[in-house]
Design a protein around this motif. Structure first.
Motif, mmCIF file in Angstrom:
data_model
loop_
_atom_site.group_PDB
_atom_site.id
_atom_site.type_symbol
_atom_site.label_atom_id
_atom_site.label_comp_id
_atom_site.label_asym_id
_atom_site.label_seq_id
_atom_site.Cartn_x
_atom_site.Cartn_y
_atom_site.Cartn_z
ATOM 1 N N GLY A 281 7.295 -110.396 -18.359
ATOM 2 C CA GLY A 281 5.948 -110.714 -17.907
ATOM 3 C C GLY A 281 4.860 -110.299 -18.874
ATOM 4 N N LEU A 282 4.972 -109.076 -19.446
ATOM 5 C CA LEU A 282 3.921 -108.568 -20.336
ATOM 6 C C LEU A 282 4.345 -108.570 -21.807
ATOM 7 N N PHE A 283 5.534 -108.084 -22.118
ATOM 8 C CA PHE A 283 5.947 -108.008 -23.521
ATOM 9 C C PHE A 283 6.184 -109.390 -24.115
ATOM 10 N N ARG A 284 6.443 -110.406 -23.272
ATOM 11 C CA ARG A 284 6.706 -111.748 -23.772
ATOM 12 C C ARG A 284 5.598 -112.727 -23.414
ATOM 13 N N PHE A 285 5.417 -113.010 -22.123
ATOM 14 C CA PHE A 285 4.597 -114.147 -21.713
ATOM 15 C C PHE A 285 3.097 -113.917 -21.892
ATOM 16 N N ALA A 286 2.657 -112.691 -21.936
ATOM 17 C CA ALA A 286 1.232 -112.454 -22.167
ATOM 18 C C ALA A 286 0.798 -113.033 -23.510
ATOM 19 N N TYR A 287 1.689 -112.968 -24.504
ATOM 20 C CA TYR A 287 1.368 -113.508 -25.823
ATOM 21 C C TYR A 287 1.207 -115.031 -25.762
ATOM 22 N N SER A 288 2.017 -115.703 -24.917
ATOM 23 C CA SER A 288 1.906 -117.156 -24.789
ATOM 24 C C SER A 288 0.515 -117.557 -24.320
ATOM 25 N N ALA A 289 -0.041 -116.794 -23.386
ATOM 26 C CA ALA A 289 -1.391 -117.088 -22.903
ATOM 27 C C ALA A 289 -2.443 -116.853 -23.980
ATOM 28 N N LEU A 290 -2.206 -115.870 -24.845
ATOM 29 C CA LEU A 290 -3.168 -115.522 -25.897
ATOM 30 C C LEU A 290 -3.106 -116.456 -27.101
ATOM 31 N N TYR B 29 -10.935 -115.077 -18.497
ATOM 32 C CA TYR B 29 -11.866 -114.027 -18.914
ATOM 33 C C TYR B 29 -11.663 -113.602 -20.369
ATOM 34 N N MET B 30 -10.603 -114.132 -20.978
ATOM 35 C CA MET B 30 -10.280 -113.687 -22.332
ATOM 36 C C MET B 30 -11.385 -113.965 -23.346
ATOM 37 N N PRO B 31 -12.010 -115.171 -23.341
ATOM 38 C CA PRO B 31 -13.098 -115.396 -24.310
ATOM 39 C C PRO B 31 -14.274 -114.436 -24.108
ATOM 40 N N LEU C 168 -14.083 -111.345 -22.730
ATOM 41 C CA LEU C 168 -13.650 -109.989 -23.062
ATOM 42 C C LEU C 168 -13.456 -109.801 -24.556
ATOM 43 N N GLY C 169 -13.046 -110.882 -25.222
ATOM 44 C CA GLY C 169 -12.650 -110.776 -26.626
ATOM 45 C C GLY C 169 -11.182 -110.403 -26.709
ATOM 46 N N LEU C 170 -10.554 -110.771 -27.793
ATOM 47 C CA LEU C 170 -9.109 -110.553 -27.920
ATOM 48 C C LEU C 170 -8.743 -109.073 -27.922
ATOM 49 N N LYS C 171 -9.568 -108.266 -28.590
ATOM 50 C CA LYS C 171 -9.265 -106.839 -28.662
ATOM 51 C C LYS C 171 -9.199 -106.224 -27.269
ATOM 52 N N HIS C 172 -10.203 -106.502 -26.452
ATOM 53 C CA HIS C 172 -10.252 -105.909 -25.120
ATOM 54 C C HIS C 172 -9.186 -106.513 -24.200
ATOM 55 N N THR C 173 -8.861 -107.788 -24.428
ATOM 56 C CA THR C 173 -7.782 -108.403 -23.647
ATOM 57 C C THR C 173 -6.458 -107.717 -23.923
ATOM 58 N N TRP C 174 -6.154 -107.512 -25.210
ATOM 59 C CA TRP C 174 -4.941 -106.774 -25.579
ATOM 60 C C TRP C 174 -4.936 -105.389 -24.930
ATOM 61 N N LEU C 175 -6.075 -104.716 -24.971
ATOM 62 C CA LEU C 175 -6.149 -103.359 -24.427
ATOM 63 C C LEU C 175 -5.946 -103.331 -22.910
ATOM 64 N N ILE C 176 -6.473 -104.341 -22.208
ATOM 65 C CA ILE C 176 -6.276 -104.403 -20.759
ATOM 66 C C ILE C 176 -4.800 -104.618 -20.423
ATOM 67 N N ILE C 177 -4.170 -105.540 -21.149
ATOM 68 C CA ILE C 177 -2.739 -105.795 -20.922
ATOM 69 C C ILE C 177 -1.926 -104.542 -21.240
ATOM 70 N N ALA C 178 -2.298 -103.875 -22.342
ATOM 71 C CA ALA C 178 -1.585 -102.656 -22.732
ATOM 72 C C ALA C 178 -1.784 -101.548 -21.694
ATOM 73 N N ALA C 179 -3.000 -101.426 -21.166
ATOM 74 C CA ALA C 179 -3.262 -100.403 -20.152
ATOM 75 C C ALA C 179 -2.464 -100.671 -18.881
ATOM 76 N N CYS C 180 -2.389 -101.940 -18.478
ATOM 77 C CA CYS C 180 -1.562 -102.305 -17.320
ATOM 78 C C CYS C 180 -0.099 -101.946 -17.578
ATOM 79 N N ASP D 73 -6.268 -122.951 -18.073
ATOM 80 C CA ASP D 73 -6.047 -121.792 -17.207
ATOM 81 C C ASP D 73 -5.444 -122.210 -15.870
ATOM 82 N N THR D 74 -5.903 -123.341 -15.335
ATOM 83 C CA THR D 74 -5.361 -123.826 -14.063
ATOM 84 C C THR D 74 -3.869 -124.095 -14.177
ATOM 85 N N GLN D 75 -3.485 -124.721 -15.281
ATOM 86 C CA GLN D 75 -2.057 -125.016 -15.489
ATOM 87 C C GLN D 75 -1.245 -123.740 -15.665
#
Length: 396
Positions: free
Chosen positions: A21-30, A155-157, A159-171, A253-255
């Motif tokens: 869910g996070l180590f793999r698919f989060a990157y696909s969304a980014l 929300y990624m645009p 937040l910016g990529l840096k903060h998006t990565w950090l949120i995913i990492a914090a989760c 995003d809907t898809q």
């Protein structure tokens, strides 16, 4: 299930959430945002995905040898923490590409360790009568991770990529901490008399019987077909919608949200199918359904058709993982399950890595996503034929 079994299942579910869910698919969304923000070129961004697949292969091959030297608890905790660290490391922008290759590789390694060891360990703690339900819960974590990235996408645009990565990492770090707390709070295991030894259903083959091992080989081969066949959506779907179809972020995003909702709800569907048809038949039918769903973009680019493809393909990702694991458990029993699930994950990883390289090359050389959907559908249909063989052997 007793308290020990419940906690074990929760640990395994959190592990699969992290692993895929996070180590793999989060990157696909980014992926499209990384390209738009010029963090990476299009080709580099895709090949970083392949680095993650390479890491998954390494981790799958290393899981059982490591487990012979270290406890499952130590490996699961270390993998969860190191994988979380890899996400924090990816939040640092504009470093040499080798930096990101290494951390995406590590994310793949740790994800595979979690996928091989956590589910097999947890299912050994579960009584026979609860195994089907427990398997659905263990692999439900995959869908929840995809759903998390889907909720973050709009929300990624902002937040910016840096903060998006950090949120995913914090989760990820929060989930890793939860795993540590759950391990520390584990009560003493239930009496071994309540735990499964050889069978999970009335038609389970004896672990030492030759037909069971023969059938297990077909399940593993089919799982390899899934490892290649699911990539067009798992790896390239968001990129296809954003770049090939030029859809706006809301439509993309809907898809992806539908893909995530499908992944979150899929194991419930899988549980119903297993109760209705049994593990072997349900597994084969899911392969055929997946092949049809992944081929839908070849028939139409209508938003509703693609929405159906998103939802069904998302739903079948955790189902196919749980089905393959469950079929091996039925055929071989609990004692041999971890070893053969390790073999299956390693073969899946080989096919996934090879498929990632092939599809990345096809896409970069032709620019045609249609070839990826055709290849994925053909592989999944082949997996359906292979997985039908164990069902045929059961009936004859």
């Amino acid at each position: 299930m007793g308290s020990y079994a419940y906690r074990s299942v929760i640990i395994a579910s959190l592990s699969t959430l992290l692993a895929l869910g996070l180590f793999r698919f989060a990157y696909s969304a980014l992926l499209p945002l990384l390209i738009q923000a010029a963090w990476f070129s299009a080709d580099t961004a895709v090949y970083l995905s392949v680095a993650n697949l390479c890491g998954y292969l390494i981790g799958a091959l290393a899981a059982n040898p490591l487990n012979r030297r270290f406890s499952h608890k130590a490996i699961i905790i270390a993998a969860a923490l190191l994988g979380s660290l890899s996400l924090f490391a990816c939040a640092i922008a504009h470093l040499p590409i080798a930096w990101y290759v290494w951390w995406r590789l590590l994310a793949g390694i740790t994800g595979a360790l979690l996928m091989v060891l956590a589910p097999a360990w947890a299912l050994r703690q579960v009584p026979v009568a609860a195994k089907n339900r427990a398997s659905a819960l263990v692999f439900a974590g995959i869908g929840l991770g995809v759903l998390l990235s889907a909720f973050l996408l709009p929300y990624m645009p902002l937040l910016g990529l840096k903060h998006t990565w950090l949120i995913i990492a914090a989760c990820s770090l929060l989930l890793s901490t939860s795993i540590i707390v759950l391990f520390r709070g584990l009560p003493k295991p239930a009496s071994t008399a309540t735990l499964p030894t050889a069978t999970v259903s009335a038609n389970t083959a004896t672990p030492a019987s030759k037909p069971a091992y023969h059938s297990a080989i077909f399940i593993i081969l089919a799982y390899g077909c899934f490892g290649m066949g699911y990539l067009p959506h798992a790896l390239f779907w968001v990129d296809y919608l954003a770049r090939e179809l030029a859809w706006n972020l809301h439509a993309v995003d809907t898809q992806w949200l539908l893909y995530g909702l499908g992944a979150a709800l899929g194991n419930g569907l899988g549980f119903v199918l297993v109760k209705q048809w049994g593990w072997m038949k349900a597994n084969s039918l899911c392969f055929i359904l997946y092949a049809a769903a992944i081929a839908l973009p070849l028939c139409s680019q209508n938003a509703s058709i693609l929405a159906l493809s998103s939802f069904v393909c998302g739903a079948l990702v955790p189902v196919m993982v749980a089905m393959s694991s469950g079929c091996l458990l039925v055929l071989l029993g609990s004692d041999a399950h971890q070893r053969f699930w390790g073999y299956a994950t390693a073969f899946f990883s080989v096919c996934q890595f090879g498929g990632g390289l092939i599809m990345s090359h096809v896409l970069s050389s032709s620019g045609q996503y249609a070839y990826l959907f055709m290849l994925g559908a053909a592989l999944l249909f082949g997996g359906g034929l292979l997985s039908y063989r164990p069902y045929y052997l059961q009936k004859h």
